[in-house]
Scaffold this active site. Structure first.
Site, PDB file in Angstrom:
ATOM      1  N   VAL A  78       0.620  -1.254  -0.258  1.00  0.00           N
ATOM      2  CA  VAL A  78       0.027   0.231  -0.011  1.00  0.00           C
ATOM      3  C   VAL A  78       0.907   1.308  -0.030  1.00  0.00           C
ATOM      4  CG1 VAL A  78      -2.339   1.140   0.866  1.00  0.00           C
ATOM      5  CG2 VAL A  78      -1.248  -1.568   1.013  1.00  0.00           C
ATOM      6  N   GLU A  79       0.945   1.736  -0.797  1.00  0.00           N
ATOM      7  CA  GLU A  79       2.203   3.314  -0.730  1.00  0.00           C
ATOM      8  C   GLU A  79       1.409   4.419  -0.066  1.00  0.00           C
ATOM      9  OE1 GLU A  79       4.376   2.503  -2.651  1.00  0.00           O
ATOM     10  OE2 GLU A  79       3.985   0.682  -3.801  1.00  0.00           O
TER      11      GLU A  79
END
Length: 213
Positions: A78-79
């Site tokens: 999850v950036e």
């Protein structure tokens, strides 16, 4: 009410992209009382952001989650941030473009943070038995480009839409195919992978966690 999910078409050395499958298979499904609009973006610097802008106008989503393939990563990533840089890093886009150390927008911010509840999403995935982590780099290819460009769009238009990006690993079949092209039968490494059904559940939980927040 809708939420928007985007994937990418195949690119580079890969003949398939699990994020295309995710977008196509989840299109029309629901999370809570929201319908998922799943769309596949082109792997082209010149047009991907414009296509995203059209989707935002057409569907007015409550949440936007874009996804991309990160072959070799071992978990859902999850950036946290998109940076104002296009750099092909040795992999041209599908139109043959090879930007090198170019700004996405010379007049815009250096970076935009994801507005998904990044840590909470990762905790939700881990709680569901899905390998996941917070990632502090989305690279400099189209995945970073769409995170940065979409956040920029939402900021510019003063839209209250959570926006984020999720990288997914190879599927087991893709990892096996790559291994068959290498030295796996002589003790060589096999790239990490994650079944598509777990990838799909990860996307659903990303939406659910964001909407619940």
């Amino acid at each position: 009410m809708t939420v928007l999910l985007t994937g990418y078409e195949p690119f580079g050395d890969d003949d398939e992209n699990p994020t295309q499958t995710l977008a196509e298979e989840l299109d029309g499904e629901t999370v809570g009382d929201h319908e998922i609009v799943g769309r596949v973006l082109p792997v082209e610097y010149a047009v991907a952001a414009d296509e995203m802008a059209t989707l935002v106008t057409d569907y007015d989503p409550e949440v936007i989650v874009s996804t991309g393939l990160a072959a070799g990563r071992s978990a859902i990533s999850v950036e946290r941030v998109g940076i104002n840089v296009n750099d092909h890093g040795g992999v041209a886009d599908n139109a043959g473009a090879e930007p090198r150390d170019e700004p996405i927008d010379v007049d815009d911010a250096d970076a935009y943070l994801s507005t998904l509840p990044v840590v909470s999403v990762v905790e939700s995935l881990l709680g569901a038995g899905i390998p996941a982590r917070v990632s502090n780099t989305a690279g400099t290819h189209l995945c970073n480009n769409i995170l940065y460009s979409t956040r920029s769009l939402v900021e510019r238009e003063e839209l209250e839409i959570p926006v984020g990006f999720v990288h997914v690993p190879l599927t087991p079949a893709m990892a096996a195919e790559k291994a068959s092209e290498g030295e796996a039968t002589a003790g060589g490494a096999v790239k990490a992978s994650l079944p598509l059904e777990l990838q799909k559940r990860a996307v659903e939980l990303t939406f659910e966690t964001t909407l619940d927040g």
